[in-house]
Design a protein around this motif. Structure first.
Motif, PDB file in Angstrom:
ATOM      1  N   TRP A 249       0.825  -1.180   0.066  1.00  0.00           N
ATOM      2  CA  TRP A 249      -0.010  -0.006  -0.020  1.00  0.00           C
ATOM      3  C   TRP A 249       0.858   1.112   0.146  1.00  0.00           C
ATOM      4  O   TRP A 249       1.815   1.194   0.848  1.00  0.00           O
ATOM      5  CB  TRP A 249      -0.903  -0.021   1.287  1.00  0.00           C
ATOM      6  N   ASP A 250       0.584   2.218  -0.961  1.00  0.00           N
ATOM      7  CA  ASP A 250       1.224   3.439  -1.051  1.00  0.00           C
ATOM      8  C   ASP A 250       2.865   3.165  -1.015  1.00  0.00           C
ATOM      9  O   ASP A 250       3.585   3.787  -0.316  1.00  0.00           O
ATOM     10  CB  ASP A 250       0.883   4.394   0.263  1.00  0.00           C
TER      11      ASP A 250
ATOM     12  N   LYS B  69      -3.534   1.003  19.618  1.00  0.00           N
ATOM     13  CA  LYS B  69      -4.204   1.594  18.587  1.00  0.00           C
ATOM     14  C   LYS B  69      -4.547   2.789  19.097  1.00  0.00           C
ATOM     15  O   LYS B  69      -4.099   3.979  18.040  1.00  0.00           O
ATOM     16  CB  LYS B  69      -5.732   0.898  18.366  1.00  0.00           C
ATOM     17  N   LEU B  98       4.953  -0.899  16.574  1.00  0.00           N
ATOM     18  CA  LEU B  98       4.011  -0.162  15.928  1.00  0.00           C
ATOM     19  C   LEU B  98       3.877   0.240  14.416  1.00  0.00           C
ATOM     20  O   LEU B  98       2.989   0.885  14.020  1.00  0.00           O
ATOM     21  CB  LEU B  98       3.564   1.066  16.978  1.00  0.00           C
ATOM     22  N   SER B  99       5.240   0.022  13.778  1.00  0.00           N
ATOM     23  CA  SER B  99       4.980   0.495  12.561  1.00  0.00           C
ATOM     24  C   SER B  99       3.912   0.079  11.663  1.00  0.00           C
ATOM     25  O   SER B  99       3.462   0.747  10.650  1.00  0.00           O
ATOM     26  CB  SER B  99       6.536   0.593  11.884  1.00  0.00           C
ATOM     27  N   GLY B 100       3.583  -1.076  11.755  1.00  0.00           N
ATOM     28  CA  GLY B 100       2.583  -1.906  10.830  1.00  0.00           C
ATOM     29  C   GLY B 100       1.188  -1.122  11.147  1.00  0.00           C
ATOM     30  O   GLY B 100       0.431  -1.228  10.281  1.00  0.00           O
ATOM     31  N   LEU B 101       0.984  -0.947  12.513  1.00  0.00           N
ATOM     32  CA  LEU B 101      -0.324  -0.400  12.876  1.00  0.00           C
ATOM     33  C   LEU B 101      -0.426   0.970  12.251  1.00  0.00           C
ATOM     34  O   LEU B 101      -1.597   1.187  11.934  1.00  0.00           O
ATOM     35  CB  LEU B 101      -0.591  -0.770  14.432  1.00  0.00           C
ATOM     36  N   TYR B 103       0.832   2.127   9.762  1.00  0.00           N
ATOM     37  CA  TYR B 103       0.485   2.121   8.325  1.00  0.00           C
ATOM     38  C   TYR B 103      -0.754   1.524   7.941  1.00  0.00           C
ATOM     39  O   TYR B 103      -1.340   2.263   7.264  1.00  0.00           O
ATOM     40  CB  TYR B 103       1.555   1.305   7.322  1.00  0.00           C
ATOM     41  N   GLU B 104      -1.375   0.452   8.725  1.00  0.00           N
ATOM     42  CA  GLU B 104      -2.767  -0.064   8.593  1.00  0.00           C
ATOM     43  C   GLU B 104      -3.841   1.069   8.730  1.00  0.00           C
ATOM     44  O   GLU B 104      -4.793   1.337   7.892  1.00  0.00           O
ATOM     45  CB  GLU B 104      -3.048  -1.034   9.539  1.00  0.00           C
ATOM     46  N   LEU B 105      -3.579   1.987   9.857  1.00  0.00           N
ATOM     47  CA  LEU B 105      -4.257   3.149  10.189  1.00  0.00           C
ATOM     48  C   LEU B 105      -4.412   3.996   9.019  1.00  0.00           C
ATOM     49  O   LEU B 105      -5.517   4.668   8.737  1.00  0.00           O
ATOM     50  CB  LEU B 105      -4.261   3.797  11.483  1.00  0.00           C
ATOM     51  N   LEU B 106      -3.227   4.503   8.529  1.00  0.00           N
ATOM     52  CA  LEU B 106      -3.341   5.421   7.364  1.00  0.00           C
ATOM     53  C   LEU B 106      -3.982   4.979   6.232  1.00  0.00           C
ATOM     54  O   LEU B 106      -4.687   5.858   5.397  1.00  0.00           O
ATOM     55  CB  LEU B 106      -1.740   5.765   7.190  1.00  0.00           C
ATOM     56  N   LYS B 107      -3.803   3.664   6.111  1.00  0.00           N
ATOM     57  CA  LYS B 107      -4.498   2.960   4.813  1.00  0.00           C
ATOM     58  C   LYS B 107      -6.018   3.016   4.836  1.00  0.00           C
ATOM     59  O   LYS B 107      -6.573   3.525   3.846  1.00  0.00           O
ATOM     60  CB  LYS B 107      -3.963   1.514   4.787  1.00  0.00           C
ATOM     61  N   LYS B 108      -6.374   3.056   6.240  1.00  0.00           N
ATOM     62  CA  LYS B 108      -7.943   2.764   6.228  1.00  0.00           C
ATOM     63  C   LYS B 108      -8.232   4.344   6.239  1.00  0.00           C
ATOM     64  O   LYS B 108      -9.580   4.454   5.671  1.00  0.00           O
ATOM     65  CB  LYS B 108      -8.020   2.504   7.691  1.00  0.00           C
ATOM     66  N   GLY B 110      -6.986   6.464   4.001  1.00  0.00           N
ATOM     67  CA  GLY B 110      -6.628   7.008   2.964  1.00  0.00           C
ATOM     68  C   GLY B 110      -5.671   8.240   2.859  1.00  0.00           C
ATOM     69  O   GLY B 110      -5.723   8.777   2.037  1.00  0.00           O
ATOM     70  N   ILE B 111      -4.818   8.207   3.984  1.00  0.00           N
ATOM     71  CA  ILE B 111      -3.887   9.198   4.016  1.00  0.00           C
ATOM     72  C   ILE B 111      -2.469   8.477   3.360  1.00  0.00           C
ATOM     73  O   ILE B 111      -1.869   7.617   4.117  1.00  0.00           O
ATOM     74  CB  ILE B 111      -3.598   9.630   5.701  1.00  0.00           C
ATOM     75  N   THR B 112      -1.833   9.099   2.412  1.00  0.00           N
ATOM     76  CA  THR B 112      -0.790   8.583   1.741  1.00  0.00           C
ATOM     77  C   THR B 112       0.322   9.328   1.922  1.00  0.00           C
ATOM     78  O   THR B 112       0.313  10.635   3.045  1.00  0.00           O
ATOM     79  CB  THR B 112      -0.997   8.748   0.072  1.00  0.00           C
ATOM     80  N   SER B 113       1.657   9.186   1.565  1.00  0.00           N
ATOM     81  CA  SER B 113       2.798   9.920   1.811  1.00  0.00           C
ATOM     82  C   SER B 113       2.726  11.167   1.366  1.00  0.00           C
ATOM     83  O   SER B 113       3.512  11.897   1.577  1.00  0.00           O
ATOM     84  CB  SER B 113       3.946   8.952   1.247  1.00  0.00           C
TER      85      SER B 113
END
Lengths: 261, 261
Positions: A249-250, B69, B98-101, B103-108, B110-113
């Protein structure tokens, strides 16, 4: 080389993890061990990475790439002669690196901790540096496998890849490719592809945190079709293959831990 | 907590690895990320470990242990509001952290780089710190498995232990024991004992590089007989089980790489 061990009680040997790049990735204890050392031993490339730490009065023992045993023996001999010695390793000294060989050589010679103080100073391993650059691929259980068959028979390596693939570990491949080992990585991908879908994320990092760093994010299908050359896989590369739940993703590879998001 | 994301382009979020102990184990980029942060988020125990780095003008967001979370959502919200945020993790932020969580929250959301700069800064993981204290157990292929079944069903965990044991990986067990999970570690040892001899070295490290550190070197037979309580296995412990070639010498666990010594 055959070293005659002179036993002496005042020297010390630190096996020091430099982390992935230059001095900035080292911990304070690692910096301190190099700074206080009378002698610094290591593979040329690694000593070059921390050139700014080296003083003119320090003895430098640089050896070539396959001279690991030589390097450790020299470091031990110098420490036994009364010097404080830093034996430097890229990444972490305890992951496919020299802390083990040092202890094996000490055992062979019967040199215990009473006679020589040996300390292992951990460093940021390549797997952590590469994971950080790829996003978050190692958030769940993972297996770390070296593809080098210089010291391990290929059938044992293949068995481990198969076991890791069938039980859904994220897979980290060290030493994925050298000039002499061109076909191991494609073979490893073939084994993994029997158990994982073609869209499984694959991350390839070359020269993490060093000059010339490359970060590639691809899939099992894509890398099998285009081949490792497309991604410049070489001696300073690490390859990470996601588990069944990893996704891209991204521009990042993310392996979920299982939280409800 | 439900956060309303305000999109803003100037903040940044660094997910920072503190390494195993206090500030001395952090890399320069990790120290810098905390120093330049307007806000530092993290589990209380971790923020206490780097107290010397925290300034009075920094906003501190401390949350309890199971509030991962919550912690990540607050960190993201602060970064989106224009602040530079350091979300600190013990060890490496990419290994069961926490790096994974993030990115998962950002994806949810829709906040991209493009909208938010997110950086993962690796740290020395617990597995490297513990290996260094135990000697050199991780010198060959290893599998890393968490025994926590909060987020993963036990049968998947057991399958992975079995796979790692049968294919002779050194095995690293994270989260070996909590107050609620008393029996997972004995179960794991039982699975491993089906495939490995009783004299297999087992290393247990509690609170590596922290106050109260304990390093225990034992064997599979011994730990199965005496039980984890004997070695104070708890939430801040890591357990490493050697492969078929690992041995104990002079109070250290050594796994040979395969060099002719």
């Amino acid at each position: 080389m055959s070293v005659k061990w002179k036993k002496h009680e005042k020297g010390s040997l630190s096996v020091v993890g430099l982390g992935p790049g230059g001095k900035e990735w080292m911990s304070e204890p690692a910096v301190h061990a190099v700074e206080k050392a009378h002698a610094v031993c290591g593979y040329k490339t690694y000593i070059n990475l921390i050139q700014e730490l080296i003083r003119p009065d320090q003895e430098i023992v640089q050896t070539g790439m396959t001279k690991e045993k030589d390097r450790c023996e020299k470091a031990i001999a110098l420490a036994l002669s009364g010097k404080d010695v830093a034996l430097v390793c890229s990444g972490d000294p305890g992951i496919y690196a020299l802390s083990g060989l040092v202890y094996e050589l000490l055992k062979k010679q019967g040199i215990t901790s009473k006679e020589l103080t040996v300390k292992v100073i951990p460093g940021i391993p390549a797997l952590s540096a590469c994971a950080a650059l790829l996003g978050a691929p190692l958030i769940h259980d993972f297996a770390v496998i070296s593809l080098s068959d210089l010291l391990t028979p290929w059938h044992s390596i293949e068995k481990r890849i198969e076991a890791a693939a069938t039980s859904d570990f994220v897979i980290v491949l060290y030493n994925p490719r050298s000039k002499k080992r061109r076909d191991h990585l494609p073979k490893a991908f073939n084994v993994i592809a029997k158990h994982r879908k073609g869209q499984t994320p694959v991350g390839i990092v070359n020269k993490a945190m060093r000059k010339g760093q490359e970060v590639h994010i691809t899939t099992l299908d894509e890398v099998r079709e285009s081949g490792p050359d497309t991604f410049n896989v070489g001696m300073q590369s690490l390859v990470i293959i996601g588990n069944s739940k990893s996704f891209i993703w991204d521009g990042k590879i993310i392996t979920p831990r299982g939280y409800e998001v």
